[in-house]
Scaffold this active site. Structure first.
Site, PDB file in Angstrom:
ATOM      1  N   HIS A   1      -2.666  -0.996  -3.280  1.00 35.15           N
ATOM      2  CA  HIS A   1      -3.784  -0.089  -3.028  1.00 35.15           C
ATOM      3  C   HIS A   1      -3.571   1.172  -3.859  1.00 35.15           C
ATOM      4  O   HIS A   1      -2.662   1.950  -3.597  1.00 35.15           O
ATOM      5  CB  HIS A   1      -3.861   0.288  -1.548  1.00 35.15           C
ATOM      6  CG  HIS A   1      -4.142  -0.879  -0.657  1.00 35.15           C
ATOM      7  ND1 HIS A   1      -3.950  -0.818   0.710  1.00 35.15           N
ATOM      8  CD2 HIS A   1      -4.608  -2.118  -0.910  1.00 35.15           C
ATOM      9  CE1 HIS A   1      -4.292  -1.978   1.254  1.00 35.15           C
ATOM     10  NE2 HIS A   1      -4.685  -2.785   0.283  1.00 35.15           N
TER      11      HIS A   1
ATOM     12  N   MET B   1       0.009   0.871   5.066  1.00 36.34           N
ATOM     13  CA  MET B   1      -0.725   1.237   6.263  1.00 36.34           C
ATOM     14  C   MET B   1      -1.816   0.199   6.558  1.00 36.34           C
ATOM     15  O   MET B   1      -2.457  -0.298   5.648  1.00 36.34           O
ATOM     16  CB  MET B   1      -1.353   2.621   6.052  1.00 36.34           C
ATOM     17  CG  MET B   1      -1.895   3.285   7.287  1.00 36.34           C
ATOM     18  SD  MET B   1      -2.435   4.974   6.919  1.00 36.34           S
ATOM     19  CE  MET B   1      -0.855   5.766   6.660  1.00 36.34           C
TER      20      MET B   1
ATOM     21  N   ASP C   1      -4.108  -5.059   5.888  1.00 37.16           N
ATOM     22  CA  ASP C   1      -4.568  -5.845   4.745  1.00 37.16           C
ATOM     23  C   ASP C   1      -3.467  -6.810   4.335  1.00 37.16           C
ATOM     24  O   ASP C   1      -2.302  -6.423   4.197  1.00 37.16           O
ATOM     25  CB  ASP C   1      -4.915  -4.913   3.580  1.00 37.16           C
ATOM     26  CG  ASP C   1      -5.544  -5.662   2.409  1.00 37.16           C
ATOM     27  OD1 ASP C   1      -6.209  -6.695   2.652  1.00 37.16           O
ATOM     28  OD2 ASP C   1      -5.377  -5.204   1.261  1.00 37.16           O
TER      29      ASP C   1
ATOM     30  N   SER D   1       0.851  -1.190   0.000  1.00 36.52           N
ATOM     31  CA  SER D   1       0.000   0.000   0.000  1.00 36.52           C
ATOM     32  C   SER D   1       0.885   1.238   0.000  1.00 36.52           C
ATOM     33  O   SER D   1       1.637   1.451  -0.940  1.00 36.52           O
ATOM     34  CB  SER D   1      -0.946  -0.021   1.203  1.00 36.52           C
ATOM     35  OG  SER D   1      -1.819   1.085   1.178  1.00 36.52           O
ATOM     36  N   THR D   2       0.859   2.040   1.059  1.00 37.15           N
ATOM     37  CA  THR D   2       1.631   3.276   1.109  1.00 37.15           C
ATOM     38  C   THR D   2       3.126   2.998   0.915  1.00 37.15           C
ATOM     39  O   THR D   2       3.704   2.202   1.624  1.00 37.15           O
ATOM     40  CB  THR D   2       1.418   3.986   2.463  1.00 37.15           C
ATOM     41  OG1 THR D   2       0.025   4.095   2.717  1.00 37.15           O
ATOM     42  CG2 THR D   2       2.066   5.357   2.471  1.00 37.15           C
TER      43      THR D   2
END
Length: 371
Positions: free
Chosen positions: A216, A310, A313, A189-190
């Protein structure tokens, strides 16, 4: 001590609105604003903010050029704001290449389902980006995993993380486990775009496994990101399409706003791309969903890697993979932009190997190609 933020945008309305939102959090302090990239560079050097929020299209000096200048003269975590268009996606990826840490849609209504959730997410993202500062305690600014942020509440209530994390080490020469795999699955993600680019572009053209990538990312961005990776990598990279047959040496990037599932049999696996309107599923695409489907098809023959991101998940998908006997790698805290997703996997006792981003690709090659 509050996190010092410099807000950069040529729109006076956006500067005021963003300043208002960030200043509403006691942990954040907007110390100044700038209306073009040149001012941003000058104020970054003079004020030494903890975080800079940066627009892309600006007069005098654009945001991408400003990011490059700041990275050379006063290295500072930078969060980009982008339009959700094809051109906006390309420019944002250029900004990440230049050194920006993360990005968010410029229209707040594109960030979350309602205003309060969007404001919460924006504040949390700025805090997360600030954690990349040397000397700042990661724990001191780690965001709470809430439904306004990054984790489904039922999972948060149901699962208890182990307080002491066992960290398998890879000190010395890395040795392959000897396992045979049929799929490499990577979730992030991030900070993920930069991490994925570093890994995927280092894999050889004869890499023997199909790869599924779950990042993401908004729907407008995944096509541009897949195209960029394909142009840089030796292997083939594409945005996944419904009914794609998994082939060795091809990486399939999950489309933004949809779910990507693995179906069929291990030797004839295909991808199913599905619309997902469920309000219960926070992430679209979801690492948990793709990992879980891969576990049912490939069972013990998946090598799964959880990179910077973050929230948590990927933890439940990793749990299912682990139950079938697959192996789970997680990125180490030092090389993560946000040590959330890898930490969740490690804390749950699911991690087999902890890897630094710098040597993840070489260790994947050794593990998969047995030296």
């Amino acid at each position: 001590m509050a996190i010092k933020v410099l807000v950069v945008d040529d729109s006076s309305f956006f500067r005021r609105r963003l300043t208002e939102i960030l200043s509403g959090d006691a942990e954040l302090e907007v110390i100044d604003t700038a209306n073009n990239g040149q001012q941003a560079v000058e104020k970054a050097i003079a004020l030494k903010p903890d975080v800079i929020t940066m627009d892309i299209e600006m007069p005098v000096m654009d945001g991408i050029t400003a990011v490059r200048e700041i990275m050379q003269q006063q290295r500072t975590p930078i969060l980009m704001f982008s339009s959700l268009t094809h051109e906006g996606a390309k420019a944002t990826l250029d900004a990440l290449d230049a050194g920006a840490v993360d990005f968010l849609p410029k229209k707040f209504e594109d960030i979350a389902r309602d205003k309060d959730e969007a404001i919460s997410l924006l504040r949390q993202r700025v805090k997360a980006v600030a954690r990349r500062l040397p000397g700042r305690s990661l724990a001191s600014t780690r965001p709470a995993l809430t439904r306004s942020g990054f984790e489904r509440p039922k999972l948060a209530e149901r699962l208890k993380e182990t307080p002491a994390v066992s960290r398998p080490t890879t000190s010395g020469a890395f040795k392959a486990s000897g396992k045979t795999y049929k799929l490499l699955a990577i979730g992030t993600s991030t900070g993920g775009p930069v991490a994925l680019q570093k890994i995927i572009t280092a894999l050889p053209a004869n890499f023997p496994l199909p790869i599924v990538l779950i990042q993401h990312m908004p729907a407008a961005f995944t096509g541009a990101f897949a195209t960029r990776l394909n142009g840089l990598a030796k292997i083939s990279v594409k945005e996944a399409e419904d009914n794609d047959v998994l082939k060795p040496g091809v990486a399939y990037l999950a489309p933004g706003g949809k779910q990507m599932l693995v179906e069929g049999k291990a030797d004839q696996a295909r991808l199913r791309i599905m619309e997902d309107d469920s309000p219960r599923i926070t992430f679209k695409p979801s690492v948990d969903i793709t990992f879980g489907s891969a576990a049912r098809v490939f069972r013990e023959q998946v090598l799964a890697v959880i990179l910077t991101g973050m929230g948590s998940d990927g933890r439940e998908g990793a749990r299912l993979l682990k139950q079938y006997g697959s192996r789970i790698w997680a990125q180490d805290e030092a090389s993560c932009v946000v040590y959330g997703m890898p930490q969740a996997v490690a804390a749950a006792g699911l991690m087999d190997v902890e890897v630094s981003l710098a040597d993840t690709a070489s260790k994947l090659i050794t593990e998969v190609m047995h030296g």
